[in-house]
Write a protein that holds these residues in place. Sequence first.
Motif, PDB file in Angstrom:
ATOM      1  N   ASP A   1       0.824  -1.202   0.000  1.00 22.55           N
ATOM      2  CA  ASP A   1       0.000   0.000   0.000  1.00 22.55           C
ATOM      3  C   ASP A   1       0.863   1.259   0.000  1.00 22.55           C
ATOM      4  N   LEU A   2       0.204   2.396  -0.046  1.00 18.25           N
ATOM      5  CA  LEU A   2       0.882   3.683  -0.126  1.00 18.25           C
ATOM      6  C   LEU A   2       1.837   3.884   1.035  1.00 18.25           C
ATOM      7  N   GLU A   3       1.400   3.580   2.240  1.00 12.54           N
ATOM      8  CA  GLU A   3       2.234   3.842   3.411  1.00 12.54           C
ATOM      9  C   GLU A   3       3.478   2.966   3.421  1.00 12.54           C
ATOM     10  N   MET A   4       3.348   1.725   2.986  1.00 13.63           N
ATOM     11  CA  MET A   4       4.507   0.844   2.931  1.00 13.63           C
ATOM     12  C   MET A   4       5.548   1.379   1.953  1.00 13.63           C
ATOM     13  N   ARG A   5       5.086   1.867   0.807  1.00 10.28           N
ATOM     14  CA  ARG A   5       6.019   2.430  -0.185  1.00 10.28           C
ATOM     15  C   ARG A   5       6.678   3.693   0.345  1.00 10.28           C
ATOM     16  N   ALA A   6       5.909   4.530   1.034  1.00  3.15           N
ATOM     17  CA  ALA A   6       6.459   5.773   1.585  1.00  3.15           C
ATOM     18  C   ALA A   6       7.472   5.480   2.686  1.00  3.15           C
ATOM     19  N   ILE A   7       7.173   4.514   3.541  1.00  2.00           N
ATOM     20  CA  ILE A   7       8.103   4.143   4.614  1.00  2.00           C
ATOM     21  C   ILE A   7       9.418   3.632   4.022  1.00  2.00           C
ATOM     22  N   ALA A   8       9.319   2.828   2.964  1.00  2.00           N
ATOM     23  CA  ALA A   8      10.524   2.312   2.321  1.00  2.00           C
ATOM     24  C   ALA A   8      11.354   3.451   1.725  1.00  2.00           C
ATOM     25  N   ALA A   9      10.691   4.401   1.064  1.00  2.00           N
ATOM     26  CA  ALA A   9      11.400   5.533   0.464  1.00  2.00           C
ATOM     27  C   ALA A   9      12.077   6.379   1.536  1.00  2.00           C
ATOM     28  N   LYS A  10      11.386   6.583   2.642  1.00  2.00           N
ATOM     29  CA  LYS A  10      11.954   7.365   3.746  1.00  2.00           C
ATOM     30  C   LYS A  10      13.165   6.653   4.335  1.00  2.00           C
ATOM     31  N   ALA A  11      13.087   5.326   4.482  1.00  2.00           N
ATOM     32  CA  ALA A  11      14.205   4.561   5.032  1.00  2.00           C
ATOM     33  C   ALA A  11      15.424   4.644   4.122  1.00  2.00           C
ATOM     34  N   VAL A  12      15.205   4.529   2.833  1.00  2.00           N
ATOM     35  CA  VAL A  12      16.321   4.635   1.880  1.00  2.00           C
ATOM     36  C   VAL A  12      17.035   5.969   2.044  1.00  2.00           C
ATOM     37  N   ARG A  13      16.253   7.024   2.109  1.00  2.00           N
ATOM     38  CA  ARG A  13      16.830   8.359   2.238  1.00  2.00           C
ATOM     39  C   ARG A  13      17.541   8.531   3.587  1.00  2.00           C
ATOM     40  N   SER A  14      16.941   8.070   4.666  1.00  2.00           N
ATOM     41  CA  SER A  14      17.516   8.265   5.996  1.00  2.00           C
ATOM     42  C   SER A  14      18.812   7.487   6.179  1.00  2.00           C
ATOM     43  N   LEU A  15      19.003   6.419   5.411  1.00  2.00           N
ATOM     44  CA  LEU A  15      20.224   5.623   5.495  1.00  2.00           C
ATOM     45  C   LEU A  15      21.344   6.160   4.618  1.00  2.00           C
ATOM     46  N   GLY A  16      21.078   7.258   3.928  1.00  2.00           N
ATOM     47  CA  GLY A  16      22.116   7.893   3.120  1.00  2.00           C
ATOM     48  C   GLY A  16      22.131   7.486   1.664  1.00  2.00           C
ATOM     49  N   PHE A  17      21.051   6.855   1.206  1.00  2.00           N
ATOM     50  CA  PHE A  17      20.952   6.445  -0.187  1.00  2.00           C
ATOM     51  C   PHE A  17      19.924   7.321  -0.918  1.00  2.00           C
ATOM     52  N   VAL A  18      19.800   7.119  -2.220  1.00  2.00           N
ATOM     53  CA  VAL A  18      18.889   7.928  -3.036  1.00  2.00           C
ATOM     54  C   VAL A  18      17.685   7.082  -3.432  1.00  2.00           C
ATOM     55  N   PRO A  19      16.501   7.399  -2.911  1.00  4.94           N
ATOM     56  CA  PRO A  19      15.319   6.613  -3.266  1.00  4.94           C
ATOM     57  C   PRO A  19      14.847   6.890  -4.694  1.00  4.94           C
ATOM     58  N   VAL A  20      14.525   5.823  -5.400  1.00  2.00           N
ATOM     59  CA  VAL A  20      13.958   5.929  -6.747  1.00  2.00           C
ATOM     60  C   VAL A  20      12.671   5.107  -6.775  1.00  2.00           C
ATOM     61  N   PRO A  21      11.568   5.677  -6.310  1.00  4.17           N
ATOM     62  CA  PRO A  21      10.301   4.934  -6.288  1.00  4.17           C
ATOM     63  C   PRO A  21       9.792   4.648  -7.702  1.00  4.17           C
ATOM     64  N   HIS A  22       9.259   3.468  -7.882  1.00  5.52           N
ATOM     65  CA  HIS A  22       8.605   3.121  -9.140  1.00  5.52           C
ATOM     66  C   HIS A  22       7.172   3.648  -9.137  1.00  5.52           C
ATOM     67  N   ILE A  23       6.705   3.987 -10.325  1.00  2.03           N
ATOM     68  CA  ILE A  23       5.292   4.303 -10.526  1.00  2.03           C
ATOM     69  C   ILE A  23       4.771   3.335 -11.574  1.00  2.03           C
ATOM     70  N   SER A  24       3.809   2.503 -11.190  1.00  2.00           N
ATOM     71  CA  SER A  24       3.260   1.494 -12.089  1.00  2.00           C
ATOM     72  C   SER A  24       1.969   2.017 -12.706  1.00  2.00           C
ATOM     73  N   ALA A  25       2.038   2.404 -13.971  1.00  2.00           N
ATOM     74  CA  ALA A  25       0.932   3.119 -14.618  1.00  2.00           C
ATOM     75  C   ALA A  25      -0.381   2.346 -14.571  1.00  2.00           C
ATOM     76  N   ARG A  26      -0.344   1.070 -14.933  1.00  3.57           N
ATOM     77  CA  ARG A  26      -1.595   0.311 -15.043  1.00  3.57           C
ATOM     78  C   ARG A  26      -2.170  -0.092 -13.691  1.00  3.57           C
ATOM     79  N   ARG A  27      -1.405   0.101 -12.619  1.00  3.82           N
ATOM     80  CA  ARG A  27      -1.942  -0.175 -11.284  1.00  3.82           C
ATOM     81  C   ARG A  27      -2.675   1.035 -10.701  1.00  3.82           C
ATOM     82  N   LEU A  28      -2.509   2.198 -11.302  1.00  2.00           N
ATOM     83  CA  LEU A  28      -3.118   3.417 -10.770  1.00  2.00           C
ATOM     84  C   LEU A  28      -4.605   3.470 -11.118  1.00  2.00           C
ATOM     85  N   ARG A  29      -5.416   3.644 -10.101  1.00  2.00           N
ATOM     86  CA  ARG A  29      -6.865   3.669 -10.321  1.00  2.00           C
ATOM     87  C   ARG A  29      -7.380   5.029 -10.800  1.00  2.00           C
ATOM     88  N   SER A  30      -6.614   6.086 -10.548  1.00  2.00           N
ATOM     89  CA  SER A  30      -7.079   7.418 -10.914  1.00  2.00           C
ATOM     90  C   SER A  30      -5.919   8.412 -10.892  1.00  2.00           C
TER      91      SER A  30
END
Length: 303
Positions: free
Chosen positions: A68-97
Amino acid sequence: MTTRRKPSATSLPPSRATNHGSSAARSRLTLDGFSLEMTGNDVADLIKAKDVIPHGTKVNITYLGNEDLEMRAIAAKAVRSLGFVPVPHISARRLRSREQLEEFLDRLRDVGATEHVLVVGGDPAKPAGPYKDSFDVIRSGILPRYGVREVGIAGYPDGHPDISSDTLWASFEDKSASLKDQGLDSVIATQFSFDAAAVNSWINEVRTRGIESPIRVGTPGPAGIKRLLNFARRFGVGANAMVVKKYGFSLTNLMGTAGPDTFISDLSKLLTSEHRSTKLHLYTFGGLLATAEWAHKYSETHS
Protein backbone atom coordinates in the motif's frame (compact mmCIF):
# COMPACT_ATOMS: atom_id res chain seq x y z
CA MET A 1 7.42 -14.03 -20.33
CA THR A 2 8.82 -16.87 -22.39
CA THR A 3 9.22 -15.48 -25.89
CA ARG A 4 12.75 -14.58 -26.96
CA ARG A 5 12.98 -11.84 -29.56
CA LYS A 6 15.95 -11.15 -31.77
CA PRO A 7 18.21 -8.30 -30.68
CA SER A 8 16.77 -5.11 -32.15
CA ALA A 9 20.09 -4.06 -33.66
CA THR A 10 19.54 -6.52 -36.51
CA SER A 11 17.73 -3.63 -38.15
CA LEU A 12 20.97 -1.66 -38.27
CA PRO A 13 23.42 -1.79 -41.16
CA PRO A 14 25.85 -4.68 -40.59
CA SER A 15 28.75 -2.36 -39.94
CA ARG A 16 26.92 -0.75 -37.02
CA ALA A 17 25.33 -3.91 -35.66
CA THR A 18 28.42 -6.14 -35.65
CA ASN A 19 31.49 -3.95 -35.83
CA HIS A 20 30.51 -1.03 -33.63
CA GLY A 21 33.56 -0.19 -31.58
CA SER A 22 35.87 -2.70 -33.30
CA SER A 23 38.41 0.05 -33.83
CA ALA A 24 37.36 2.22 -30.89
CA ALA A 25 38.81 2.25 -27.39
CA ARG A 26 37.10 -0.14 -25.01
CA SER A 27 35.05 1.18 -22.10
CA ARG A 28 35.71 -0.88 -18.96
CA LEU A 29 32.43 -1.58 -17.19
CA THR A 30 32.79 -1.34 -13.42
CA LEU A 31 30.44 -1.28 -10.46
CA ASP A 32 31.10 2.41 -9.85
CA GLY A 33 27.75 4.09 -9.30
CA PHE A 34 25.70 0.90 -9.48
CA SER A 35 22.07 0.95 -8.34
CA LEU A 36 19.97 -1.60 -6.46
CA GLU A 37 16.37 -2.73 -6.30
CA MET A 38 14.14 -3.46 -3.30
CA THR A 39 10.47 -3.85 -2.42
CA GLY A 40 8.53 -2.02 0.24
CA ASN A 41 8.91 -5.10 2.41
CA ASP A 42 12.74 -5.07 2.34
CA VAL A 43 13.47 -2.24 4.80
CA ALA A 44 14.90 -4.61 7.44
CA ASP A 45 17.14 -6.21 4.81
CA LEU A 46 18.33 -2.79 3.64
CA ILE A 47 19.30 -1.89 7.20
CA LYS A 48 21.34 -5.12 7.46
CA ALA A 49 23.12 -4.30 4.18
CA LYS A 50 23.65 -0.57 4.75
CA ASP A 51 27.31 -0.79 5.77
CA VAL A 52 28.38 -2.45 2.51
CA ILE A 53 26.37 -0.21 0.18
CA PRO A 54 28.21 2.95 -0.93
CA HIS A 55 26.76 6.22 0.38
CA GLY A 56 24.58 7.89 -2.24
CA THR A 57 23.68 4.66 -4.06
CA LYS A 58 20.39 4.83 -5.94
CA VAL A 59 17.88 2.30 -4.61
CA ASN A 60 14.83 1.57 -6.75
CA ILE A 61 11.64 0.77 -4.84
CA THR A 62 9.19 -1.40 -6.73
CA TYR A 63 5.45 -0.70 -6.93
CA LEU A 64 3.84 -4.06 -6.20
CA GLY A 65 0.13 -4.76 -6.11
CA ASN A 66 0.25 -6.24 -2.60
CA GLU A 67 1.83 -3.15 -1.04
CA ASP A 68 0.00 0.00 0.00
CA LEU A 69 0.88 3.68 -0.13
CA GLU A 70 2.23 3.84 3.41
CA MET A 71 4.51 0.84 2.93
CA ARG A 72 6.02 2.43 -0.18
CA ALA A 73 6.46 5.77 1.58
CA ILE A 74 8.10 4.14 4.61
CA ALA A 75 10.52 2.31 2.32
CA ALA A 76 11.40 5.53 0.46
CA LYS A 77 11.95 7.36 3.75
CA ALA A 78 14.20 4.56 5.03
CA VAL A 79 16.32 4.64 1.88
CA ARG A 80 16.83 8.36 2.24
CA SER A 81 17.52 8.26 6.00
CA LEU A 82 20.22 5.62 5.50
CA GLY A 83 22.12 7.89 3.12
CA PHE A 84 20.95 6.44 -0.19
CA VAL A 85 18.89 7.93 -3.04
CA PRO A 86 15.32 6.61 -3.27
CA VAL A 87 13.96 5.93 -6.75
CA PRO A 88 10.30 4.93 -6.29
CA HIS A 89 8.60 3.12 -9.14
CA ILE A 90 5.29 4.30 -10.53
CA SER A 91 3.26 1.49 -12.09
CA ALA A 92 0.93 3.12 -14.62
CA ARG A 93 -1.60 0.31 -15.04
CA ARG A 94 -1.94 -0.18 -11.28
CA LEU A 95 -3.12 3.42 -10.77
CA ARG A 96 -6.87 3.67 -10.32
CA SER A 97 -7.08 7.42 -10.91
CA ARG A 98 -5.19 10.67 -11.38
CA GLU A 99 -5.97 11.39 -7.73
CA GLN A 100 -4.20 8.21 -6.64
CA LEU A 101 -1.09 9.21 -8.61
CA GLU A 102 -1.10 12.66 -7.03
CA GLU A 103 -1.64 11.19 -3.57
CA PHE A 104 1.38 8.92 -4.08
CA LEU A 105 3.58 11.78 -5.30
CA ASP A 106 2.41 14.01 -2.47
CA ARG A 107 3.30 11.35 0.09
CA LEU A 108 6.69 10.82 -1.51
CA ARG A 109 7.29 14.56 -1.39
CA ASP A 110 6.52 14.50 2.35
CA VAL A 111 9.46 12.12 2.87
CA GLY A 112 11.77 13.88 0.40
CA ALA A 113 11.62 11.15 -2.25
CA THR A 114 10.26 12.69 -5.45
CA GLU A 115 13.43 13.92 -7.18
CA HIS A 116 14.01 10.56 -8.87
CA VAL A 117 11.27 8.18 -10.02
CA LEU A 118 11.01 5.32 -12.49
CA VAL A 119 7.80 5.00 -14.50
CA VAL A 120 6.81 1.58 -15.83
CA GLY A 121 3.71 0.18 -17.46
CA GLY A 122 3.25 -2.50 -14.82
CA ASP A 123 2.13 -6.11 -14.88
CA PRO A 124 -1.71 -5.91 -15.08
CA ALA A 125 -2.96 -6.75 -18.57
CA LYS A 126 -5.89 -4.38 -18.05
CA PRO A 127 -5.32 -0.86 -16.65
CA ALA A 128 -7.01 -0.20 -13.31
CA GLY A 129 -7.57 3.44 -14.28
CA PRO A 130 -6.80 6.09 -16.90
CA TYR A 131 -3.13 5.23 -17.57
CA LYS A 132 -2.66 2.46 -20.09
CA ASP A 133 1.13 2.75 -20.14
CA SER A 134 4.07 4.70 -18.74
CA PHE A 135 3.88 7.29 -21.52
CA ASP A 136 0.41 8.31 -20.32
CA VAL A 137 1.86 9.12 -16.89
CA ILE A 138 4.85 10.97 -18.33
CA ARG A 139 2.92 13.12 -20.79
CA SER A 140 0.31 14.04 -18.15
CA GLY A 141 2.70 16.76 -16.93
CA ILE A 142 2.00 15.86 -13.30
CA LEU A 143 5.48 14.68 -12.34
CA PRO A 144 7.39 18.00 -12.29
CA ARG A 145 4.67 19.62 -10.18
CA TYR A 146 5.74 17.40 -7.28
CA GLY A 147 9.45 18.05 -7.57
CA VAL A 148 10.44 15.24 -9.92
CA ARG A 149 13.72 16.08 -11.67
CA GLU A 150 14.77 12.75 -13.20
CA VAL A 151 12.56 10.03 -14.66
CA GLY A 152 13.64 6.49 -15.37
CA ILE A 153 12.14 4.63 -18.32
CA ALA A 154 12.39 0.92 -19.04
CA GLY A 155 14.46 -0.70 -21.77
CA TYR A 156 14.08 -4.25 -23.09
CA PRO A 157 17.23 -5.66 -24.71
CA ASP A 158 15.51 -9.05 -25.07
CA GLY A 159 12.29 -7.55 -26.39
CA HIS A 160 8.85 -7.90 -24.81
CA PRO A 161 6.53 -10.88 -25.39
CA ASP A 162 3.39 -8.74 -25.47
CA ILE A 163 4.66 -5.66 -27.35
CA SER A 164 6.12 -5.55 -30.86
CA SER A 165 9.60 -4.19 -31.41
CA ASP A 166 8.28 -1.29 -33.52
CA THR A 167 5.82 -0.30 -30.78
CA LEU A 168 8.53 -0.52 -28.11
CA TRP A 169 10.86 1.76 -30.02
CA ALA A 170 8.12 4.27 -30.92
CA SER A 171 7.04 4.50 -27.28
CA PHE A 172 10.65 4.73 -26.14
CA GLU A 173 11.31 7.70 -28.42
CA ASP A 174 8.02 9.38 -27.47
CA LYS A 175 8.83 9.14 -23.75
CA SER A 176 12.35 10.46 -24.24
CA ALA A 177 11.06 13.40 -26.28
CA SER A 178 8.31 14.23 -23.78
CA LEU A 179 10.72 14.25 -20.83
CA LYS A 180 13.10 16.50 -22.73
CA ASP A 181 10.26 18.88 -23.61
CA GLN A 182 9.31 19.09 -19.91
CA GLY A 183 12.88 19.87 -18.91
CA LEU A 184 13.23 16.59 -17.03
CA ASP A 185 16.36 14.47 -17.00
CA SER A 186 15.95 10.85 -18.04
CA VAL A 187 17.74 7.60 -17.38
CA ILE A 188 17.15 4.22 -18.98
CA ALA A 189 16.92 1.15 -16.77
CA THR A 190 16.90 -2.16 -18.63
CA GLN A 191 15.30 -5.47 -17.88
CA PHE A 192 17.96 -7.95 -16.80
CA SER A 193 19.62 -10.10 -19.45
CA PHE A 194 22.06 -12.99 -19.68
CA ASP A 195 23.11 -12.06 -23.22
CA ALA A 196 25.88 -9.44 -23.38
CA ALA A 197 25.84 -9.34 -27.18
CA ALA A 198 22.10 -8.60 -27.26
CA VAL A 199 22.51 -5.84 -24.66
CA ASN A 200 25.38 -4.26 -26.57
CA SER A 201 23.40 -4.32 -29.82
CA TRP A 202 20.41 -2.75 -28.07
CA ILE A 203 22.60 0.02 -26.59
CA ASN A 204 24.00 0.74 -30.05
CA GLU A 205 20.50 1.09 -31.45
CA VAL A 206 19.48 3.44 -28.63
CA ARG A 207 22.40 5.70 -29.50
CA THR A 208 21.77 5.40 -33.25
CA ARG A 209 18.26 6.71 -32.63
CA GLY A 210 19.77 9.83 -31.04
CA ILE A 211 18.81 9.04 -27.43
CA GLU A 212 21.70 10.07 -25.17
CA SER A 213 20.20 9.32 -21.74
CA PRO A 214 22.45 7.42 -19.31
CA ILE A 215 21.77 3.68 -19.37
CA ARG A 216 21.66 1.37 -16.37
CA VAL A 217 22.02 -2.20 -17.57
CA GLY A 218 20.04 -4.63 -15.45
CA THR A 219 21.75 -7.77 -14.21
CA PRO A 220 20.91 -10.07 -11.29
CA GLY A 221 23.17 -10.16 -8.29
CA PRO A 222 24.16 -13.63 -7.07
CA ALA A 223 21.13 -15.87 -6.69
CA GLY A 224 20.04 -19.48 -6.93
CA ILE A 225 20.14 -20.73 -10.52
CA LYS A 226 16.61 -22.11 -10.40
CA ARG A 227 15.35 -18.81 -9.00
CA LEU A 228 17.13 -16.86 -11.75
CA LEU A 229 15.60 -19.00 -14.48
CA ASN A 230 12.13 -18.63 -12.93
CA PHE A 231 12.49 -14.85 -13.06
CA ALA A 232 13.79 -15.09 -16.62
CA ARG A 233 10.69 -17.00 -17.72
CA ARG A 234 8.44 -14.55 -15.88
CA PHE A 235 9.97 -11.49 -17.55
CA GLY A 236 10.60 -12.88 -21.02
CA VAL A 237 14.38 -12.86 -20.73
CA GLY A 238 16.24 -15.07 -23.20
CA ALA A 239 17.53 -18.12 -21.34
CA ASN A 240 18.48 -20.68 -23.98
CA ALA A 241 21.30 -23.12 -23.29
CA MET A 242 23.95 -21.23 -25.23
CA VAL A 243 23.23 -17.90 -23.55
CA VAL A 244 23.09 -19.17 -19.99
CA LYS A 245 26.28 -21.19 -20.55
CA LYS A 246 28.01 -17.90 -21.31
CA TYR A 247 26.55 -16.54 -18.09
CA GLY A 248 28.28 -19.30 -16.20
CA PHE A 249 25.73 -22.03 -15.46
CA SER A 250 23.96 -24.93 -17.10
CA LEU A 251 20.28 -25.57 -17.71
CA THR A 252 20.86 -29.19 -16.72
CA ASN A 253 22.26 -28.29 -13.30
CA LEU A 254 19.95 -26.02 -11.34
CA MET A 255 21.74 -26.42 -8.02
CA GLY A 256 23.93 -23.73 -6.53
CA THR A 257 24.12 -20.02 -7.22
CA ALA A 258 25.37 -17.84 -10.05
CA GLY A 259 26.59 -14.26 -10.18
CA PRO A 260 26.92 -11.76 -13.02
CA ASP A 261 30.75 -11.80 -13.21
CA THR A 262 30.82 -13.44 -16.65
CA PHE A 263 28.09 -11.19 -18.04
CA ILE A 264 29.86 -8.05 -16.81
CA SER A 265 33.18 -9.20 -18.23
CA ASP A 266 31.65 -10.05 -21.62
CA LEU A 267 29.71 -6.79 -21.86
CA SER A 268 32.77 -4.78 -20.84
CA LYS A 269 34.67 -6.29 -23.79
CA LEU A 270 31.93 -5.14 -26.17
CA LEU A 271 31.31 -1.61 -24.92
CA THR A 272 33.33 1.22 -26.42
CA SER A 273 34.51 4.55 -25.08
CA GLU A 274 31.26 6.04 -26.41
CA HIS A 275 29.43 4.14 -23.66
CA ARG A 276 30.95 5.76 -20.61
CA SER A 277 27.45 6.68 -19.41
CA THR A 278 26.58 2.99 -19.05
CA LYS A 279 26.30 1.71 -15.47
CA LEU A 280 24.88 -1.38 -13.80
CA HIS A 281 21.57 -1.90 -12.02
CA LEU A 282 21.57 -4.95 -9.74
CA TYR A 283 18.36 -6.92 -9.29
CA THR A 284 18.46 -8.40 -5.80
CA PHE A 285 16.84 -11.78 -6.45
CA GLY A 286 19.27 -13.36 -3.99
CA GLY A 287 18.68 -10.72 -1.32
CA LEU A 288 19.96 -7.20 -0.66
CA LEU A 289 22.76 -8.21 1.69
CA ALA A 290 24.11 -10.97 -0.56
CA THR A 291 24.02 -8.63 -3.56
CA ALA A 292 25.69 -5.76 -1.68
CA GLU A 293 28.41 -8.04 -0.31
CA TRP A 294 29.07 -9.46 -3.77
CA ALA A 295 29.29 -5.93 -5.23
CA HIS A 296 31.73 -4.86 -2.51
CA LYS A 297 33.94 -7.90 -3.12
CA TYR A 298 33.78 -7.52 -6.91
CA SER A 299 34.75 -3.85 -6.69
CA GLU A 300 37.71 -4.65 -4.45
CA THR A 301 38.89 -7.47 -6.72
CA HIS A 302 38.58 -5.45 -9.93
CA SER A 303 39.71 -2.05 -8.68
